[in-house]
Each structure stands twice: as C-alpha cells, then as structure tokens.
Design a protein around this motif. Sequence first.
Motif, PDB file in Angstrom:
ATOM      1  N   THR A 213       0.828  -1.212   0.000  1.00 23.32           N
ATOM      2  CA  THR A 213       0.000   0.000   0.000  1.00 23.32           C
ATOM      3  C   THR A 213       0.857   1.254   0.000  1.00 23.32           C
ATOM      4  OG1 THR A 213      -1.768  -1.148   1.184  1.00 23.32           O
ATOM      5  CG2 THR A 213      -1.795   1.255   1.259  1.00 23.32           C
ATOM      6  N   TYR A 214       1.877   1.249   0.852  1.00 21.15           N
ATOM      7  CA  TYR A 214       2.761   2.416   0.918  1.00 21.15           C
ATOM      8  C   TYR A 214       3.422   2.676  -0.424  1.00 21.15           C
ATOM      9  CZ  TYR A 214       6.854   5.223   2.101  1.00 21.15           C
ATOM     10  OH  TYR A 214       7.815   6.197   2.115  1.00 21.15           O
ATOM     11  N   LEU A 215       3.935   1.645  -1.073  1.00 23.46           N
ATOM     12  CA  LEU A 215       4.634   1.815  -2.345  1.00 23.46           C
ATOM     13  C   LEU A 215       3.719   2.395  -3.425  1.00 23.46           C
ATOM     14  CD1 LEU A 215       6.867  -1.375  -2.589  1.00 23.46           C
ATOM     15  CD2 LEU A 215       7.653   0.990  -2.589  1.00 23.46           C
ATOM     16  N   LEU A 216       2.485   1.912  -3.489  1.00 26.51           N
ATOM     17  CA  LEU A 216       1.585   2.370  -4.547  1.00 26.51           C
ATOM     18  C   LEU A 216       1.221   3.845  -4.384  1.00 26.51           C
ATOM     19  CD1 LEU A 216      -0.776  -0.737  -4.861  1.00 26.51           C
ATOM     20  CD2 LEU A 216       1.115  -0.058  -6.362  1.00 26.51           C
ATOM     21  N   TRP A 217       1.191   4.330  -3.149  1.00 28.60           N
ATOM     22  CA  TRP A 217       0.913   5.749  -2.929  1.00 28.60           C
ATOM     23  C   TRP A 217       2.177   6.602  -2.975  1.00 28.60           C
ATOM     24  CZ3 TRP A 217      -3.755   8.081  -2.787  1.00 28.60           C
ATOM     25  CH2 TRP A 217      -4.887   7.247  -2.681  1.00 28.60           C
ATOM     26  N   PHE A 218       3.323   5.959  -2.799  1.00 23.59           N
ATOM     27  CA  PHE A 218       4.598   6.674  -2.779  1.00 23.59           C
ATOM     28  C   PHE A 218       5.230   6.800  -4.166  1.00 23.59           C
ATOM     29  CE2 PHE A 218       9.301   6.631  -1.896  1.00 23.59           C
ATOM     30  CZ  PHE A 218       9.368   7.873  -1.288  1.00 23.59           C
ATOM     31  N   VAL A 219       4.821   5.944  -5.105  1.00 23.48           N
ATOM     32  CA  VAL A 219       5.484   5.911  -6.409  1.00 23.48           C
ATOM     33  C   VAL A 219       5.405   7.236  -7.176  1.00 23.48           C
ATOM     34  CG1 VAL A 219       3.505   4.936  -7.660  1.00 23.48           C
ATOM     35  CG2 VAL A 219       5.820   4.533  -8.493  1.00 23.48           C
ATOM     36  N   PRO A 220       4.339   8.051  -7.067  1.00 18.24           N
ATOM     37  CA  PRO A 220       4.390   9.351  -7.757  1.00 18.24           C
ATOM     38  C   PRO A 220       5.550  10.219  -7.283  1.00 18.24           C
ATOM     39  CG  PRO A 220       2.135   8.828  -7.155  1.00 18.24           C
ATOM     40  CD  PRO A 220       3.008   7.813  -6.487  1.00 18.24           C
ATOM     41  N   ALA A 221       5.877  10.135  -5.987  1.00 16.24           N
ATOM     42  CA  ALA A 221       7.021  10.900  -5.474  1.00 16.24           C
ATOM     43  C   ALA A 221       8.318  10.425  -6.131  1.00 16.24           C
ATOM     44  CB  ALA A 221       7.115  10.757  -3.957  1.00 16.24           C
TER      45      ALA A 221
END
Length: 453
Positions: free
Chosen positions: A131-139
Amino acid sequence: MKDLTQGSIVSHILSMAPPIVAGMITIMICQLVDLYFVAGVGEAAVAGVSAAGNLAFLINGLMQVLGVGTGALISQAVGRKDRADANLVYNQSLGLAVVCGLLTWVAVSVFAGGYMRTVAADEATVAAGTTYLLWFVPALVLQFVTQVMGAALRGTGIVRPIMIVQISVVMINIALAPVLISGWGTGRPFGVAGAGLASSIAMLFAVLMLWMYFRRLERYVGVDRAQLRPQARHWQRILNVGLPAGGEFAIIFIWMGVIYYALRDFGAAAQAGFGIGTRVLGLIQMPALAIALAAGPIAGQNFGAGNAARVKETFAKAAVIATVVMIVFTILAQCWPGLLLGGFASDAQTIAVAVVFLQLVSLNLVAQGLNFVCSSMFQGLGNTKPVLLSSGVRLVTYALPVLWLSARPGFRIEYAWYISNLTTTLQAALSLWLLHLEFRKRLTPLKSALPAE
C-alpha cells in the motif's frame, strides 16, 4: 555559476557542504517523521514501510544514474568553459528523466506486491508495504526530474537553491504526515497510504519550485525544447558515467535485501528495528556524505580545467574533514544510542534491535566516510566503474557468509552487523587503492601546478 577552480578548496567545501547537508538531513527527518506516525498504526506497518523503503532505495539508485552522469559532465564542461555542452547535457538528462520516471511508475505498480512477499515476515507487513509503495510511487517518479535539476546546479557550483527547495518541501511533508497518516483535524486516518501520499504531494511542490527557479533565476543552463529531443550519443555519455553509480545503489539494495531475508525468522519486530536503525544511521552519515558531494563538483571542474594538483588536494582535504566528522558521530552513537532512537517505536524488542544495530554498525562510520569521498572523486573524474567494483566486492564478501550463517542453528542478528563492519572496511581499503590508480592514470598527464591561495 560558481568557479571552483580558484580560491581555497577547504572554503569551497565548507561553503557547499552545509546547504547540501541541511537539505539531506531534512529529507531524512521527513522519513523519520513518517515512521514516527506510522508507528501508531502498528508494528507491521513500521516493518512494511521500512522494507518498502529498500525498494525505494533501489529506485534512488536509478536516479543516481542521471544525477551522477549529469553532475559530472556539467562540472567538467564548466571547468572547460564550455557552456553549450553543459546546456546540452542538462536538456538530454531532463528528457531521460521523464522516460525513466514513467517506466518506474509502471514497474512499481506491477511488481510491488511480489517484492514485498519476498522480504516481508508476514501478510500484514506485505499489505502495509505494498500500500505504501503504490501511494509513494508518484514521489519517486517526480524525483527523477528533481535529481537532474539538482545535479545541474551542483555541477555549476550552486547548492543553496536546492537546500531551500528541499527544506520547504520537507516542511510540507511534515505538516501533511499527521493529517494524512493519523487523521489529525480530519478524523480520517489513511495510515501507511497517507505516508506515501504526503511524500507524493510534497515532491510535486519540489518540481514546481525548481521549475520556477530555472525559469526566473538560472542563467547558465536552461530548458531548450530543441535539445530535449533524444540524442543517442549524449544519452550514452550520461549513462557511461552514471550507470556504475546506479549499479552501486543496486548492490546496496541487494545487501539490504539479504539482511531483511536473514531477519525473517526473527519476526516483524527485528525487521522494524533494523529499518529504524538504518534510517537513523543514514541521518548521522549525512554530514560526511554532504562533504563528499561538495568535493565532487570541485574535483570535476578542476579536472576539466586540467589542474591535477587541485584535484588531489580536494580529495585529501575532503577525506580529512569527513573522517573528523565521522569520529564525532561514532562517539555519539556509542554513548547515546537511545537518544537518537527514542520515539520511533514503542515496542521494546524493536528498540533493542535498533540500539544494538546502531552501536555496532557505527564502528565503521570512518570507513564509510572514506567510501563516500572516494565515490565522489571518481564521479568528478568521470569514471565511476571502480565504485561499482568496490561495492561488488563488499556485497559478495557480505552476502555469502550472512546467508550461510542465517541458515545454521544458533544464528544471531549481531553476526550480520560484525560482518558488515569488516566488509565496509575492506571496501574502503579497495576504494583508496583504486583511486590511487585512477589518479596515476588520469592526472599524471596533466601538467599543472596548484595556484597560490
């Protein structure tokens, strides 16, 4: 543009390093703030975000391919007084950054879950990390662009705007973290998804701020639409310098993956403790890393200008300063580890793992500082292959014994930290020897004398 081929080398290092370290420390603080609020979600959330951060580290290695290649080529062009080449490198790097960013978004979206299942201790950790990765990938995608912009400015000897942007963005992230992770003021906590989203929003502001700076204030390099069109020869120039540096980050990613794998049988608390300890260790390494990063453009400009003596002096003085700084932080980590780690986890077992990690691994801080300086000097000289070689030797000499020991009865976590110290020292000795060979190969033909200061 700042001319680094004249004046005191120590003054140049000390003037460039504080803005670099300020920006880097604020980014590390931001990551620690995320961990602080994620700790309220639970032990599995901390372990998941920590393990996911290792994949983010690998992607940062890809960013370094562009950053190192861009910075090295631009600094050498500045030393040669070749503004046209510096601007061409900058624009080609921007185009390459956009392509890499888009490919990263696709890859993380597809493989995030599979990666987490490989390294996580349980399903709760897998879910949190994914979950963290999928929301962090735009950064991560946006960071490819900021990496190129920051490297271009460092190559021209300018670091203060980067610091201002980094600090501003981190403040945004810190303000958003409790709101999005814990639901402060909204009553709608998003947990680990909020941590990733806060970073992505903050990084969007970083791109916008740097873009405004280049449009309004930067005069040495700038966007030229005609030069953005891909040119294979110049992409190859950038990648020839940058790929070995990116390979070094890939090796570190594998090294950390080995540790997470070895700690699987010790549970989520052990992985969480290692994750917290690693981030705190990274924080106290930032000053020495900033000194090394400041030395790179100085060496690059002087190498481009044909001044061999100043290149060698840059290494010598950067190595001394970094060593002194690392000695101070070694003492700090040995005497007050709890002070550095306090507040980042409530679980006693997690903190115990982090304390032991920090005390043992901090014993190789001086060796790590020398590795930083050597790596930066290779970048300034435009040949990063020796860095990849020394990092590869470290990986092999670390991974094989740790994996073998972890499969045997009686394996203790501390064994991994002892071997880490030995292999980091080995890498430092090898890096120094390889740098000596590189100096003899590249600097001996240059006939120059150190200008009077």
